[in-house]
Structures are given as C-alpha cells and as structure tokens.
Design a protein around this motif. Structure first.
Motif, PDB file in Angstrom:
ATOM      1  N   LYS A  10      74.093  72.545  43.221  1.00 40.83           N
ATOM      2  CA  LYS A  10      74.110  73.996  43.456  1.00 40.83           C
ATOM      3  C   LYS A  10      75.384  74.406  44.194  1.00 40.83           C
ATOM      4  O   LYS A  10      76.029  75.397  43.855  1.00 40.83           O
ATOM      5  N   LEU A  52      75.585  66.390  51.807  1.00 38.45           N
ATOM      6  CA  LEU A  52      74.274  67.037  51.671  1.00 38.45           C
ATOM      7  C   LEU A  52      73.232  66.001  51.258  1.00 38.45           C
ATOM      8  O   LEU A  52      73.525  65.069  50.510  1.00 38.45           O
ATOM      9  N   PRO A  53      71.989  66.167  51.712  1.00 32.97           N
ATOM     10  CA  PRO A  53      70.986  65.115  51.513  1.00 32.97           C
ATOM     11  C   PRO A  53      70.460  64.979  50.078  1.00 32.97           C
ATOM     12  O   PRO A  53      70.155  63.884  49.635  1.00 32.97           O
ATOM     13  N   THR A  54      70.360  66.076  49.331  1.00 31.60           N
ATOM     14  CA  THR A  54      69.748  65.986  48.003  1.00 31.60           C
ATOM     15  C   THR A  54      70.763  66.271  46.908  1.00 31.60           C
ATOM     16  O   THR A  54      71.756  66.973  47.115  1.00 31.60           O
ATOM     17  N   LYS A  55      70.464  65.741  45.727  1.00 37.47           N
ATOM     18  CA  LYS A  55      71.342  65.948  44.576  1.00 37.47           C
ATOM     19  C   LYS A  55      71.321  67.408  44.132  1.00 37.47           C
ATOM     20  O   LYS A  55      72.353  67.956  43.746  1.00 37.47           O
ATOM     21  N   ASP A  56      70.170  68.056  44.188  1.00 34.27           N
ATOM     22  CA  ASP A  56      70.068  69.461  43.799  1.00 34.27           C
ATOM     23  C   ASP A  56      70.948  70.349  44.677  1.00 34.27           C
ATOM     24  O   ASP A  56      71.598  71.275  44.179  1.00 34.27           O
ATOM     25  N   ALA A  57      70.970  70.078  45.959  1.00 38.66           N
ATOM     26  CA  ALA A  57      71.817  70.852  46.875  1.00 38.66           C
ATOM     27  C   ALA A  57      73.296  70.639  46.551  1.00 38.66           C
ATOM     28  O   ALA A  57      74.086  71.597  46.578  1.00 38.66           O
ATOM     29  N   ARG A  58      73.671  69.403  46.227  1.00 41.65           N
ATOM     30  CA  ARG A  58      75.068  69.123  45.878  1.00 41.65           C
ATOM     31  C   ARG A  58      75.466  69.843  44.593  1.00 41.65           C
ATOM     32  O   ARG A  58      76.530  70.437  44.517  1.00 41.65           O
TER      33      ARG A  58
END
Length: 148
Positions: free
Chosen positions: A119, A111-117
């Motif tokens: 979550k 996944l591209p962003t840390k927040d997405a990872r």
C-alpha cells in the motif's frame, strides 16, 4: 512533493505539525528564489543582444537556448550558461529526491506486514511517475536543443 512523501512515510504522526503553512511558504519562497537566480543572468545577457534572424522561435514556449540561436552577437557565454545551470539543477534535484526516497524505502521495508508495504509503495509510485514524466522529457529537451 518529495518532502511531503518523505514526511508522510517516515514521520506520519507529525505530518500536520511538520508541514505547516509557514513551512510550505518557506519552501515555496526558496523555489521561487532558486528559479529567479537562474533566470536573472539569462535576462541580463539577452538584453545586450540584437537579433538579425527571424524572431520566430520554433518551439511551443520561449526558452533561453532558442533565444540564443536568434542572436547576432557572440553567444559563447550564453551557450555555456544555458546548459550548465540546468545540469546542476537536475543533478541537485536528483540527489535530494534520491536521498529522500532512500529514507522512504527504509521506512517502507521496516513495516511489519506485506500489505502495508504494498500500500505504501503504491502511494509513492504516482510520485515517482510524476518525477519521471517531468525530468526525462526536460533532460531530453535540454540535450537536444542545447547541443543541437
């Protein structure tokens, strides 16, 4: 649950088309048949025994190892039977869960962003806790009652 998490994380756009009612019914039927194939031999073995001890089982539920200990007959086959399928099931389940979580973790870390990872990992953590809450006590119970 592992299959649902796998599809939700690795192929989220096809979640509703992959996990249809018929697919879930097939998975449920496979689980019932798998469990039935494990229980049937123990029932056939238990029918042949006579109990010479008390018929009170010191557990909260009736399980094969407890019934085996009440029998007066030769119980060697049942003693081996009570432990081996459980280890096979735990091993097979653990293999498939580990395989699906490897795929899930690959999808998460791509996944591209840390927040997405973060979550997505939070979504999977509840499932991992459920697996541990089910398998660890079950394995402990199996080992303590199976090997005395």
């Amino acid at each position: 649950m592992a299959f649902d998490r796998y599809v939700a994380m690795c192929d989220p756009l096809r979640h509703s088309t992959t996990l249809t009612n018929s697919t879930m019914a097939k998975i449920g039927l496979a689980m019932v048949l798998r469990r039935g194939m494990l229980v049937l031999p123990s029932l056939l073995l238990e029918r042949q025994w006579t109990c010479c001890r008390t018929n009170i089982i010191p557990h909260s539920y009736c399980e094969h190892v407890a019934v085996v200990k009440l029998a007066c007959a030769d119980i060697r086959v049942s003693s081996y039977y009570s432990v081996s399928p459980a280890f096979c099931l735990i091993g097979l389940d653990s293999f498939f869960i580990a395989k699906s979580y490897t795929q899930i973790l690959r999808a998460i870390f791509s996944l591209p962003t840390k927040d997405a990872r973060v979550k997505t990992l939070g979504t999977c953590s509840s499932h991992l806790c459920t697996i541990l809450a089910f398998y660890v006590p079950g394995l402990f119970f199996l080992l303590t009652h199976g090997f005395g």
